[in-house]
Motif scaffolding. Structure first.
Motif, PDB file in Angstrom:
ATOM      1  N   SER A  20      -4.754  -4.308  -8.561  1.00  0.00           N
ATOM      2  CA  SER A  20      -5.353  -5.376  -8.255  1.00  0.00           C
ATOM      3  C   SER A  20      -4.578  -6.640  -8.940  1.00  0.00           C
ATOM      4  O   SER A  20      -4.433  -7.647  -8.310  1.00  0.00           O
ATOM      5  N   GLU A  33      -7.149   3.664   0.700  1.00  0.00           N
ATOM      6  CA  GLU A  33      -8.335   3.128   0.640  1.00  0.00           C
ATOM      7  C   GLU A  33      -8.484   1.750   0.282  1.00  0.00           C
ATOM      8  O   GLU A  33      -7.938   1.293  -0.840  1.00  0.00           O
ATOM      9  N   THR A  34      -8.930   0.689   1.080  1.00  0.00           N
ATOM     10  CA  THR A  34      -9.063  -0.563   0.656  1.00  0.00           C
ATOM     11  C   THR A  34     -10.448  -0.829  -0.581  1.00  0.00           C
ATOM     12  O   THR A  34     -11.225  -0.003  -0.352  1.00  0.00           O
ATOM     13  N   GLN A  35      -9.777  -1.369  -1.597  1.00  0.00           N
ATOM     14  CA  GLN A  35     -10.890  -1.237  -2.680  1.00  0.00           C
ATOM     15  C   GLN A  35     -10.669  -2.188  -3.815  1.00  0.00           C
ATOM     16  O   GLN A  35      -9.840  -2.885  -3.831  1.00  0.00           O
ATOM     17  N   GLU A  36     -11.812  -2.688  -4.343  1.00  0.00           N
ATOM     18  CA  GLU A  36     -11.743  -3.607  -5.731  1.00  0.00           C
ATOM     19  C   GLU A  36     -11.337  -2.841  -6.824  1.00  0.00           C
ATOM     20  O   GLU A  36     -11.577  -1.713  -6.877  1.00  0.00           O
ATOM     21  N   LYS A  58      -5.748  -4.183  -0.145  1.00  0.00           N
ATOM     22  CA  LYS A  58      -5.929  -3.668   1.210  1.00  0.00           C
ATOM     23  C   LYS A  58      -5.152  -2.120   1.066  1.00  0.00           C
ATOM     24  O   LYS A  58      -3.885  -2.197   0.757  1.00  0.00           O
ATOM     25  N   GLY A  59      -5.794  -1.186   1.620  1.00  0.00           N
ATOM     26  CA  GLY A  59      -5.388   0.097   1.570  1.00  0.00           C
ATOM     27  C   GLY A  59      -4.591   0.375   3.132  1.00  0.00           C
ATOM     28  O   GLY A  59      -4.747  -0.247   3.986  1.00  0.00           O
ATOM     29  N   ALA A 100       0.690  -1.127   0.061  1.00  0.00           N
ATOM     30  CA  ALA A 100      -0.090   0.176  -0.011  1.00  0.00           C
ATOM     31  C   ALA A 100       0.885   1.208  -0.143  1.00  0.00           C
ATOM     32  O   ALA A 100       0.750   2.310  -0.709  1.00  0.00           O
ATOM     33  N   GLU A 133      -9.648  -7.618  -4.307  1.00  0.00           N
ATOM     34  CA  GLU A 133      -9.546  -6.341  -3.454  1.00  0.00           C
ATOM     35  C   GLU A 133      -8.070  -6.127  -3.045  1.00  0.00           C
ATOM     36  O   GLU A 133      -7.417  -7.239  -2.753  1.00  0.00           O
ATOM     37  N   ALA A 160      -8.633  -1.932  -7.740  1.00  0.00           N
ATOM     38  CA  ALA A 160      -7.566  -0.834  -7.476  1.00  0.00           C
ATOM     39  C   ALA A 160      -6.733  -0.267  -8.490  1.00  0.00           C
ATOM     40  O   ALA A 160      -6.271  -1.142  -9.180  1.00  0.00           O
ATOM     41  N   HIS A 217      -1.613   3.753  -1.510  1.00  0.00           N
ATOM     42  CA  HIS A 217      -3.053   3.275  -1.719  1.00  0.00           C
ATOM     43  C   HIS A 217      -3.589   3.190  -0.187  1.00  0.00           C
ATOM     44  O   HIS A 217      -3.227   2.618   0.727  1.00  0.00           O
ATOM     45  N   GLU A 254      -6.286   0.128   6.534  1.00  0.00           N
ATOM     46  CA  GLU A 254      -6.581  -1.229   7.449  1.00  0.00           C
ATOM     47  C   GLU A 254      -5.384  -1.446   8.706  1.00  0.00           C
ATOM     48  O   GLU A 254      -5.766  -2.487   9.428  1.00  0.00           O
TER      49      GLU A 254
END
Length: 436
Positions: free
Chosen positions: A287, A256-259, A299-300, A249, A297, A261, A254, A303
């Motif tokens: 991703s 924010e956690t997102q799909e 992780k950002g 991250a 997904e 990415a 990075h 987390e």
């Protein structure tokens, strides 16, 4: 400057200085081996002269590298005694093997340097191969020890103590293979382009055959390595995503956690507002880089506790520098391989020689950036997830002064090495001019 920052900077300067000599020590013996092999095959004196000229450079780098490597070993105990108290019994095995490989390399190099006209020619040739193999193995063993810090294994941590220690499991931790091949490939790429660049400078001044042969040999290694490096980097990124998601991250800033990415190219991380300004974003590519799936997904940093975040800006910038240079060198590799096939007189193209000159320091800059990513990206941990770096610091005062002293000594050594190499180059140039 506080004691903690001084200790980290001292280790950083020492490692940054030593890594250049370590890379050259791993790679240059293979250049010497090929030059000698070409001499035995063709009986052209130019290859013999090239092998002997490179050998003098290797001897200089080997001597300085041995000293700087020894300094690093002492610094581990001097600056981080708590770390060594716990880690020494666990990851001591790769260090002991590295010492053995180093002695084999030193003995073989001595035989190679002083064995001309004393040893059978084929035996002398294969002793050169032993130098190369021992050099690479020495590097791999040290990298294995560093990889253990990123992927601790071979022990159970109970009440602040390591028990049930398994040195073999520690050495062959989950990160050792990926870090080893990534570093070794980088060493061949960086050293190859640096050697080719130096000889390109000399070839532009005097179109001597020895420089043409040197460029060709160096680029043959460098180009293949540069093309393998993106594949190695992809493997490394997926490994980091699995073991150290906070580091990944930080690579990409990075937050924010997102799909799906996005992969971020360039940009200025704004940690306070948790965003990256002025960046190019490629949707889904992070991703894919991390998990092999454009929709996975990632992780950002959100987390993880903020006090456990790596320093985001320096990690991000270093990662961008490393990847950017790597892609540029891969492009040069493609040009060389294609040009060798298509052009009969590609060394006469000045634009190509000038590109090689530009590339001369870039591989080593990328290696330095890569080690910043590896070490700074692991922070605040010295043993990932187990021990924080600040908790391992020596109570000894005055580290600032050892930092200033070490830095001054390394700067002096750098000037001496440059002077010695310049002297050897001038001697080689004068020899060939007199022959002409």
């Amino acid at each position: 400057m506080d004691e903690f920052m001084a200790a980290r900077l001292q280790m950083g300067v020492s490692l940054g200085f030593h890594i250049i000599f370590a890379c050259i020590g791993m790679v240059m013996p293979w250049f010497m081996f090929v030059a000698e092999w070409k001499w035995l095959k063709t009986q052209k004196p130019v290859y013999l002269d090239l092998a002997k000229a490179w050998a003098k450079g290797v001897a200089i780098f080997f001597a300085v590298g041995a000293v700087s490597g020894t300094v690093l070993s002492f610094e581990l105990g001097m600056l981080w005694p708590t770390f060594m108290e716990h880690a020494g019994p666990i990851f001591g095995m790769p260090f002991s093997y590295e010492g053995s490989a180093f002695f084999v390399e030193a003995i073989a190099l001595g035989l190679w340097l002083y064995g001309w006209n004393r040893l059978n020619k084929k035996l002398h040739l294969y002793i050169g191969m032993v130098v190369g193999i021992a050099g690479v193995m020495s590097g791999i063993f040290v990298i294995s020890a560093n990889a253990w810090m990123n992927a601790p294994a071979g022990f159970d941590w109970v009440d602040g103590q390591a028990i049930n220690i398994d040195p073999v499991a520690a050495m062959f931790n989950k990160a050792w293979f990926v870090q080893s091949h990534h570093m070794v490939i980088a060493a061949f790429s960086a050293t190859g382009f640096a050697v080719a660049g130096v000889h390109a400078i000399l070839y532009l001044k005097n179109k001597l055959e020895i420089h043409a042969k040197a460029i060709t040999i160096a680029l043959a290694f460098a180009s293949v390595a540069a093309l393998l490096q993106p594949l190695s980097g992809d493997h490394a990124a997926k490994s980091v995503a699995e073991r150290q998601p906070a580091k990944l991250a930080a690579f990409e800033a990075h937050f924010e956690t997102q799909e799906s990415a996005p992969l971020i190219i360039g940009g200025i991380p704004d940690v306070e507002n948790r965003e990256v300004k002025y960046a190019i974003k490629l949707p889904g590519f992070l991703s894919f880089l991390a998990h092999g799936d454009f929709k996975a997904e990632v992780k950002g940093l959100e987390e993880f506790p903020e006090e456990e975040w790596p320093p985001v800006p320096i990690t991000h910038y270093s990662f961008q520098i490393m990847v950017g240079i790597g892609m540029f060198l891969a492009l040069l590799g493609v040009i060389f391989l294609a040009g060798t096939y298509k052009w009969k007189h590609w060394l006469e193209k000045r634009w190509w020689l000038k590109l090689l000159i530009v590339a001369t320091p870039l591989g080593f800059i990328a290696i330095q950036a890569g080690w910043v990513v590896t070490e700074v990206g692991r922070q605040p941990w010295i043993i990932y997830g187990i021990m924080k770096t600040k908790d391992s610091l020596t109570p000894m005062p005055g580290i600032q002064y050892t930092f200033y002293t070490i830095t001054a000594v390394y700067l002096l050594l750098s000037f001496i090495v440059i002077w010695l190499l310049s002297r050897q180059i001038k001697m080689l140039q004068n020899k060939y001019k007199s022959n002409d």
